[in-house]
Scaffold this active site. Structure first.
Site, mmCIF file in Angstrom:
data_model
loop_
_atom_site.group_PDB
_atom_site.id
_atom_site.type_symbol
_atom_site.label_atom_id
_atom_site.label_comp_id
_atom_site.label_asym_id
_atom_site.label_seq_id
_atom_site.Cartn_x
_atom_site.Cartn_y
_atom_site.Cartn_z
ATOM 1 N N ILE A 16 0.541 -1.164 0.102
ATOM 2 C CA ILE A 16 -0.170 0.228 -0.480
ATOM 3 C C ILE A 16 1.103 1.496 0.186
ATOM 4 C CG2 ILE A 16 -0.428 0.137 2.209
ATOM 5 C CD1 ILE A 16 -2.980 1.077 1.898
ATOM 6 N N SER A 19 -4.706 -3.627 -0.362
ATOM 7 C CA SER A 19 -5.653 -5.748 -0.488
ATOM 8 C C SER A 19 -6.643 -5.678 0.308
ATOM 9 C CB SER A 19 -4.132 -5.933 0.212
ATOM 10 O OG SER A 19 -3.224 -6.308 -0.826
ATOM 11 N N LEU A 49 2.992 -11.779 5.937
ATOM 12 C CA LEU A 49 4.192 -11.598 6.160
ATOM 13 C C LEU A 49 4.472 -10.132 7.551
ATOM 14 C CD1 LEU A 49 6.107 -13.675 4.016
ATOM 15 C CD2 LEU A 49 4.320 -13.937 5.652
ATOM 16 N N ASP A 66 0.938 -5.739 10.169
ATOM 17 C CA ASP A 66 1.349 -4.189 10.922
ATOM 18 C C ASP A 66 -0.069 -4.909 12.160
ATOM 19 O OD1 ASP A 66 0.579 -2.048 12.498
ATOM 20 O OD2 ASP A 66 0.025 -0.603 10.729
ATOM 21 N N SER A 102 12.316 -12.393 4.539
ATOM 22 C CA SER A 102 11.639 -10.628 4.204
ATOM 23 C C SER A 102 12.733 -9.454 5.756
ATOM 24 C CB SER A 102 10.691 -10.736 4.888
ATOM 25 O OG SER A 102 10.451 -10.825 6.123
#
EC number: 2.1.1.33
Lengths: 391, 245
Positions: free
Chosen positions: B94, B127, B146, B149, B224
């Protein structure tokens, strides 16, 4: 405005509802006084498996602060059998009335969580669905043993829900939202989404089921669309010259019927529709401009339009209702209801309308944070090139 | 005429130019371009949006099957593309700068390794609102969430990307048997999320044994940027995999 089998019900001001009986004799009209002192059953629906005790306490403080605000009505619904009337109020309570031939009485006043946007009964009249402006849908049981049962959260959109329709067989709940979507949810297995009807480019302000598989929708993108809602397929799209806001349908058969559509400028249009092989043709029968907000209802296979008459010197302003009489191809707008129920104290005349659609437009008026970022990035890269060249 | 200038040197983008705060309000009306229907992206052109063929130059007739929702700086997405070379993976993010970083990163990777990294792409979107604008019913076989927030405040729980409303939507875009992966370093959020999956009838959690055997298990915990940050701070990580039933 909402229609019973034999009368229309509407709210000319904040305090009472007026039922209009579908005869020319206005002496048969009656009023239902809204009892704002009726005790509130503070059993709010549970959201997200959270601890209900806390949720209830959260709101307590707020209520005390803003208690001066005048309560008004938000949405009205009636059952097909005419035995129940429900309305939501701005204090986030759901009133349920039990009605028989001789009397009407409040049977419950249940609290809910957020400002309601739409309420609808199932065809059997035993279940009421309530949608709210934050996108959640709740189920309220309305049979006699459950008049005071807590509402149940059943599913949600991450968007403002604008309309809800229930199929006659109660197999599907169809909801439309501000993010251009129409969602078809299975019932009672509400965790399953059957389909989405995608294709609108602005908020979907109203939907109407017209057969076992056909759905009509109107949107801020000026389009009216025909869908097969079972498989989420767009069958047809027709573009109006205006932004449609309200939609009422009188079905004559699976293929034919009448549409009543109001525009954002309060013009009311009557169309005849015909569906052959999943293709809809619209035939304009009439249009009429009103000077105030309008509300639409259907009663005894006729459309009714509620509006506010202009202020002028000789006459007090008030609520009027026009009946749209349709005989073959001729359409007459007949004034059939005068502002008889209004008294000197009825200063705050207001048509109970679910929402102001002008606030819902999204496209072309958003803050463009992407462009701003891209401009800065371009400048950064150009500067870098320049400083390299200078070296 | 002879080309006089040096060939441009391809470098991976530097993260310092793309930093952005970790939180975003998913309910607000930010400016997004998204297709009004998934079929729009299969056309030759889609105004204001890149088509799937523009995103994946060697797509053929394949469709996106894996979605990394909230892909951050794209570390896991890159690893996912390397692990499943014949599957198309999409990263959805986003934040403007962060998604731009991932797009630049993929572009550089493609330039540095010709013929590779053709199966990953990134789009900037919300999303929580527009997932079904991109994917048809049952199109995806894996979804990844993953280090989402945590939105700690109770009034912001609705903004959490795993919530009961959205689980139904994920069940809609996932095919039967498809897998949904969740990793977080916040134990309370982990409990909250798993309790909602437990309550949802379209998902069933894999056994610990099955989770350990998943080819992505270790990558999820290490690959990540967020995972590496947690590692540096010696935090704990919680993983769960759910099957769409």
């Amino acid at each position: 405005m909402e229609s019973f089998k034999n009368f229309l019900i509407f709210s000319p001001d904040y305090q009472k509802l007026i039922a209009f009986v579908s005869t020319e004799d206005q002496t048969q009209n009656f009023t239902i006084e809204v009892d704002w002192n009726y005790p509130i059953n503070n059993i709010k629906p549970k959201l997200f498996l959270e601890n209900q005790e806390n949720a209830d306490n959260d709101d307590e403080g707020k209520k005390q602060n803003g208690s001066e605000e005048k309560i008004s009505l938000n949405n009205i619904a009636v059952t097909e059998e005419n035995n129940l009337l429900a309305y939501t109020a701005t204090d986030k309570t759901l009133f349920l009335w039990q009605i028989d031939e001789k009397s009407a009485k409040i049977v419950s006043r249940r609290s809910f969580l957020r400002t309601s946007s739409c309420i609808r009964f199932s065809k059997c009249g035993k279940i009421l669905f309530l949608t709210d402006k934050t996108g959640d849908v709740f189920e309220y049981l309305c049979d006699e043993e459950n008049f005071n049962t807590r509402g149940r959260w059943i599913f949600g959109h991450i968007s403002q829900i604008l309309d809800l329709a229930v199929t006659i067989d109660l197999k599907y709940l169809i909801t439309s939202d501000r993010d251009e979507k129409i969602r078809v949810t299975n019932y009672p297995k509400v965790h399953e989404i059957n389909s989405y009807c995608m294709g609108h480019k602005e908020f979907v302000s109203a939907i109407a089921i017209i057969s076992d598989s056909h759905l009509i929708s109107i949107s801020g993108d000026k389009c009216i669309k025909l869908w097969n809602f079972i498989d989420g397929k767009e069958l047809q799209s027709h573009s109006f010259q205006f932004v449609p806001v309200l939609l009422k349908v009188i079905s004559h058969s699976h293929q034919t019927g009448l549409l009543c559509v109001s525009s954002i400028e309060n013009t009311v249009y009557i169309f005849k529709y015909l569906i052959i092989d999943d293709t809809m043709t619209l035939d304009t029968l009439a249009e009429k401009q009103f000077k105030s907000d309008v509300e639409l209802a259907v009663l005894n296979n006729e459309f009714y339009i509620e509006y506010i008459r202009d202020n002028d010197d000789s006459l007090k302003s008030g609520i009027f209702i026009d009946r749209v009489k349709i005989e073959d191809k001729t359409v007459n707008f007949q004034k059939i209801f005068d502002n008889i129920a209004l008294s000197e104290t009825d200063i705050s005349i207001k048509i109970v309308k679910p929402f102001d659609v002008s606030l819902l437009f999204k496209h072309g008026r958003m803050f463009d944070n992407v462009k701003e970022y891209n401009d800065r990035k371009k400048a950064r890269i150009e500067n870098k090139m320049k400083s390299k060249k200078a070296k | 005429m002879m080309e006089t200038s040096d060939p441009p040197i391809v470098k991976l983008p530097q993260k310092r130019f793309y930093r952005q705060r970790a939180h975003s309000n998913p309910i607000s009306d930010h400016n997004f371009n998204y297709p009004s229907h998934p079929k729009e992206l299969y056309k030759d052109k889609c105004p204001d949006n890149k088509t799937w063929d523009e995103l994946y130059p060697s797509r053929g007739d394949r469709k996106v099957e894996f979605a990394d929702v909230g892909c951050g700086y794209g570390g896991f997405l890159v690893s996912l593309g390397e692990t499943f070379e014949d599957k198309l993976s999409i990263g959805m993010e986003i934040r403007v700068k962060v998604s731009d970083y991932v797009m630049d990163r993929i572009e550089s990777l493609r330039a540095l390794h010709p013929g590779k990294y053709q199966n990953i792409a990134c789009i900037r979107t919300n999303s929580m609102k527009y997932l079904v604008n991109y994917f048809e019913k049952g199109q995806l076989s894996k979804m990844f969430f993953l280090y989402p927030d945590p939105h700690f405040k109770k009034s912001k729980h609705k903004w959490r990307i795993i919530n009961p409303s959205l689980l139904s939507e994920y069940a809609y875009v996932l095919r039967e048997g498809g897998l949904l992966y969740v990793v977080t370093d916040v134990e309370d959020l982990y409990k909250w999320m798993t309790s909602h999956f437990d309550a949802h009838q379209s998902f069933k959690r894999l056994s610990l044994e099955e989770e350990k055997q998943d080819i992505l298990h270790d990558k999820l915990l290490n690959r990540s940027e967020e995972a590496q940050k947690v590692e540096r701070n010696h935090g704990s990580k919680f993983l769960a995999i759910f099957k769409r039933i």
